[in-house]
Design an enzyme around this catalytic site. Structure first.
Site, PDB file in Angstrom:
ATOM      1  N   LYS A  92       0.742  -1.217  -0.059  1.00 23.87           N
ATOM      2  CA  LYS A  92      -0.116   0.017  -0.019  1.00 23.87           C
ATOM      3  C   LYS A  92       0.948   1.239  -0.040  1.00 23.87           C
ATOM      4  O   LYS A  92       1.456   1.392   1.098  1.00 23.87           O
ATOM      5  CB  LYS A  92      -0.873   0.018   1.369  1.00 23.87           C
TER       6      LYS A  92
ATOM      7  N   SER B 249       5.047   6.391  10.697  1.00 23.31           N
ATOM      8  CA  SER B 249       5.174   7.159  12.053  1.00 23.31           C
ATOM      9  C   SER B 249       5.136   6.172  13.229  1.00 23.31           C
ATOM     10  O   SER B 249       4.678   4.976  12.973  1.00 23.31           O
ATOM     11  CB  SER B 249       3.986   8.215  12.084  1.00 23.31           C
TER      12      SER B 249
ATOM     13  N   GLU C 162       9.911   0.243  10.477  1.00 22.92           N
ATOM     14  CA  GLU C 162      11.026   1.643  10.012  1.00 22.92           C
ATOM     15  C   GLU C 162      10.140   2.834  10.589  1.00 22.92           C
ATOM     16  O   GLU C 162       9.321   3.190   9.629  1.00 22.92           O
ATOM     17  CB  GLU C 162      11.280   1.546   8.590  1.00 22.92           C
TER      18      GLU C 162
ATOM     19  N   CYS D  46      13.189  10.823   7.167  1.00 21.49           N
ATOM     20  CA  CYS D  46      13.062  10.068   8.488  1.00 21.49           C
ATOM     21  C   CYS D  46      14.529  10.171   9.122  1.00 21.49           C
ATOM     22  O   CYS D  46      14.440  10.440  10.395  1.00 21.49           O
ATOM     23  CB  CYS D  46      12.812   8.633   7.973  1.00 21.49           C
TER      24      CYS D  46
ATOM     25  N   GLU E  20       9.680  15.055  16.192  1.00 20.95           N
ATOM     26  CA  GLU E  20      10.054  15.053  14.751  1.00 20.95           C
ATOM     27  C   GLU E  20       8.983  15.877  14.101  1.00 20.95           C
ATOM     28  O   GLU E  20       7.697  15.707  13.998  1.00 20.95           O
ATOM     29  CB  GLU E  20       9.582  13.502  14.156  1.00 20.95           C
TER      30      GLU E  20
HETATM   31  P1  NAD Z   1       2.089   7.518   8.781  1.00 22.01           P
HETATM   32  O1  NAD Z   1       2.505   6.722   9.651  1.00 22.01           O
HETATM   33  O2  NAD Z   1       1.150   8.424   8.672  1.00 22.01           O
HETATM   34  O3  NAD Z   1       1.677   6.524   7.238  1.00 22.01           O
HETATM   35  C1  NAD Z   1       2.535   5.453   6.878  1.00 22.01           C
HETATM   36  C2  NAD Z   1       1.724   4.498   6.004  1.00 22.01           C
HETATM   37  O4  NAD Z   1       0.665   4.051   6.884  1.00 22.01           O
HETATM   38  C3  NAD Z   1       0.945   5.471   4.847  1.00 22.01           C
HETATM   39  O5  NAD Z   1       0.903   4.425   3.615  1.00 22.01           O
HETATM   40  C4  NAD Z   1      -0.548   5.415   5.469  1.00 22.01           C
HETATM   41  O6  NAD Z   1      -1.577   5.280   4.436  1.00 22.01           O
HETATM   42  C5  NAD Z   1      -0.723   4.178   6.139  1.00 22.01           C
HETATM   43  N1  NAD Z   1      -1.566   3.952   7.542  1.00 22.01           N
HETATM   44  C6  NAD Z   1      -2.079   5.044   8.167  1.00 22.01           C
HETATM   45  N2  NAD Z   1      -2.978   4.547   9.154  1.00 22.01           N
HETATM   46  C7  NAD Z   1      -2.812   3.385   9.023  1.00 22.01           C
HETATM   47  C8  NAD Z   1      -3.336   2.415  10.003  1.00 22.01           C
HETATM   48  N3  NAD Z   1      -4.245   2.635  10.707  1.00 22.01           N
HETATM   49  N4  NAD Z   1      -2.978   0.928   9.536  1.00 22.01           N
HETATM   50  C9  NAD Z   1      -2.203   0.776   8.586  1.00 22.01           C
HETATM   51  N5  NAD Z   1      -1.619   1.693   7.901  1.00 22.01           N
HETATM   52  C10 NAD Z   1      -2.016   3.055   8.203  1.00 22.01           C
HETATM   53  O7  NAD Z   1       3.512   8.043   8.121  1.00 22.01           O
HETATM   54  P2  NAD Z   1       3.606   9.202   6.971  1.00 22.01           P
HETATM   55  O8  NAD Z   1       3.222  10.621   7.202  1.00 22.01           O
HETATM   56  O9  NAD Z   1       3.218   8.795   5.651  1.00 22.01           O
HETATM   57  O10 NAD Z   1       5.268   9.295   6.910  1.00 22.01           O
HETATM   58  C11 NAD Z   1       6.146   9.975   7.675  1.00 22.01           C
HETATM   59  C12 NAD Z   1       6.513   9.190   8.830  1.00 22.01           C
HETATM   60  O11 NAD Z   1       7.391   8.000   8.318  1.00 22.01           O
HETATM   61  C13 NAD Z   1       7.740   9.941   9.559  1.00 22.01           C
HETATM   62  O12 NAD Z   1       7.594   9.543  10.882  1.00 22.01           O
HETATM   63  C14 NAD Z   1       9.023   9.319   9.159  1.00 22.01           C
HETATM   64  O13 NAD Z   1       9.962   9.406   9.872  1.00 22.01           O
HETATM   65  C15 NAD Z   1       8.622   7.804   8.719  1.00 22.01           C
HETATM   66  N6  NAD Z   1       9.717   7.223   7.820  1.00 22.01           N
HETATM   67  C16 NAD Z   1      10.668   6.530   8.489  1.00 22.01           C
HETATM   68  C17 NAD Z   1      11.425   5.800   7.461  1.00 22.01           C
HETATM   69  C18 NAD Z   1      12.435   4.862   7.880  1.00 22.01           C
HETATM   70  O14 NAD Z   1      12.945   4.031   7.204  1.00 22.01           O
HETATM   71  N7  NAD Z   1      12.686   4.621   9.372  1.00 22.01           N
HETATM   72  C19 NAD Z   1      11.578   5.981   6.284  1.00 22.01           C
HETATM   73  C20 NAD Z   1      10.526   7.101   5.674  1.00 22.01           C
HETATM   74  C21 NAD Z   1       9.738   7.707   6.497  1.00 22.01           C
END
Ligand code: NAD
Length: 503
Positions: free
Chosen positions: A193, A246, A267, A301, A402
């Site tokens: 997804k 996140s 991650e 991230c 963050e």
């Molecule tokens: P997010 O957690 O809001 O969303 C991530 C994904 O999860 C999206 O596809 C979203 O649609 C999905 N999602 C949302 N609610 C969900 C649920 N209840 N169940 C399952 N999936 C769900 O994060 P974001 O705003 O898209 O991305 C930013 C975050 O990602 C930041 O915290 C960043 O640090 C982190 N990030 C980490 C890495 C790493 O390698 N550690 C890399 C890139 C981004």
């Protein structure tokens, strides 16, 4: 002049959006074909705040169909494929993607708002990652365990079957490749997804797998987290979950996965420090920290969002860093000369603005930036100036949470011990940076810092050969490297009785 340029920007992006829509209908990709969904969502061009495309908005029923297609592909063909066959399929796919670097970079740039040069680098990084896992298909093995002569004991590794993969919007194609490469190389079928905000390149690379990967081995279900993400997470036939996003959502994913005892790789976010020691080459330290917070408009991230600078070089570092921040060229992400595009969404713009206000309220000194640029030409998009706060205390909200935007905090230290203590005083542990010319400090700090990735005198690049993952609240498990292969396989021990032959 300003509004004329604004008109040009809008016009150029209207043409670009038309081109994006000629490439695909932006449906889901299930069982080797495009599948329309009942509902749709719009992905927005953040440079001008206009819809780029109408994209499938899948639901739980679509996830069900995708999981079934993945199961069928796994059972019928993919699980029985040899490593050589999988390697060839992945290589053929990456060859096709390599012919489309510019197309994919264009889509990534338009969808995320990151400068075209950065989008191109990430597309190339994604392809390189897939190539790396194509090659690793053929070096996987088990081990034989020494026992007595009457027993042959060995291990074999086996794929899980269907894996669920959920990725964020900040590195769409790159994050997808980090997940897809090892999952497919080890013989799993996947349901992935992409984030609702930036789904285009993930859909496109799946379309470009047509006729190469078996139908159903790779399924893309775009949609919201609460509908599609939650349905993947809770599905009992999804045997392994890998999530990037996140901390809050990752925690929910892990809780849900506990109900079906599904293993998860997480991650998550970061608040990564960069330590500037008194002997550091300030030019390279400033460059590393600037790249580490302003690359991709700070939506990274492992952003070096906290600079911790020795008091002896603090004043000079601040002067040079502010100068570096002010040198970024904000503008049309499609233009090659642009070095900083807009934030990816209105929501992210509002989040970043809120943190800047909070930093000022809590007493930090705003040294540069702090809001949208003055240029009339950029007024429609979610542009935000490179922002630097001085006089930051590690207890302030802007030093603890963050922000995920181009906002740098600068704090000082007076001893090695204090530097390490400040750096580790965070719930996160994704990355850390060290600016020093001394090998004792470089290696000592690399060992003392609680982070999964340490950079010395640079920021990036991230190579697929090395594992990438966070300590503490930044995650569980790793992506990349050979290590990730373990996350997509189960290990079985086989005991074979070798009684004395009696015939
Ligand atoms: P997010 O957690 O809001 O969303 C991530 C994904 O999860 C999206 O596809 C979203 O649609 C999905 N999602 C949302 N609610 C969900 C649920 N209840 N169940 C399952 N999936 C769900 O994060 P974001 O705003 O898209 O991305 C930013 C975050 O990602 C930041 O915290 C960043 O640090 C982190 N990030 C980490 C890495 C790493 O390698 N550690 C890399 C890139 C981004």
């Amino acid at each position: 002049m300003g509004s004329a340029f604004s008109g040009q920007l809008r016009e150029a992006h209207a043409t670009a959006r038309e081109r994006a829509n000629e490439l695909s209908d932006w449906d889901a990709w299930i069982d080797g074909r495009s599948v329309e969904s009942d509902a749709t969502l719009e992905t927005i061009d953040p440079a001008v705040n206009e819809p780029i495309a109408t994209v499938a908005r899948c639901d739980a029923a679509d996830v069900e169909t995708a999981v079934e297609a993945a199961e069928n592909a796994f059972d019928a063909e993919w699980s029985g494929s040899t490593p050589r066959e999988r390697s060839r399929a992945l290589s053929e796919w990456t060859d096709r993607l390599r012919d489309r670097v510019e197309e994919l970079a264009f889509l990534e740039c338009l969808d995320t708002g990151k400068p075209r040069s950065q989008a191109r680098g990430e597309v190339e990084g994604a392809i390189d990652t897939l190539e790396y896992y194509a090659s690793l298909c053929r070096v996987q093995d088990g081990r034989q365990i020494a026992t007595g002569d009457d027993l042959h004991l060995y291990t074999r590794t086996e794929p899980y079957g269907v894996v669920g993969q959920i990725v964020p919007w900040n590195f769409p194609i790159w994050a997808a490749a980090w997940k897809l490469g090892p999952a497919l190389a080890t013989g799993n079928a996947t349901v992935i997804k992409p984030a609702a905000d930036c789904p285009l390149t993930t859909i496109r690379i799946a379309e470009l797998s047509e006729g190469i990967l078996p139908d159903g081995a790779l399924n893309v279900v775009p949609g919201t987290g609460s509908e599609v993400g939650a349905a993947i997470t809770a599905h009992e036939d999804v045997r392994k979950l890998s999530f990037t996003g996140s901390v809050g959502v990752g925690t929910e994913v892990m809780k849900t996965a506990a109900d079906t005892l599904t293993p998860v790789t997480l991650e998550l976010g970061g608040k990564s420090p960069f330590l500037v020691f008194p002997d550091a080459d300030l030019e390279s330290a400033v460059e590393a920290v600037a790249n580490g917070i302003f690359y991709s408009t700070g939506e990274i991230c492992d952003a070096f969002s906290r600079a911790l600078v020795h008091e002896d070089v603090h004043a000079e570092f601040v002067d040079r860093f502010v100068e570096a921040a002010e040198s970024y060229v904000l503008g049309d992400p499609l233009a090659e000369e642009t070095t900083m595009g807009p934030l990816t969404s209105r929501a992210q713009y509002e989040t970043v603005s809120g943190y800047v206000e909070c930093g000022t309220d809590e007493g930090a000194t705003l040294l540069t930036g702090g809001g949208p640029p003055d240029e009339d030409a950029l007024r429609d998009g979610w542009f935000f100036e490179p922002t630097v706060f001085g006089d930051v205390d590690n207890g302030m909200t802007i030093a603890r949470e963050e922000i995920f935007g181009p906002v740098q905090t600068i704090d000082t230290f007076s001893s090695y011990e204090e530097a390490i203590e400040l750096a580790n005083d965070t719930r996160f542990g994704l990355a850390a940076g060290i600016g020093t010319e001394r090998t004792d400090i470089a290696h000592g700090a690399a060992a003392d810092l609680e982070a999964g990735v340490v950079y010395v005198n640079e920021y990036g690049p991230i190579l697929p050969e090395a594992p990438y993952g966070g300590f503490k609240a930044s995650g569980i498990g790793t992506d990349l490297g050979t290590e990730v292969l373990e996350h997509y396989q189960r290990t079985k021990s086989v005991y074979v009785n070798l009684d004395e032959p009696d015939c």
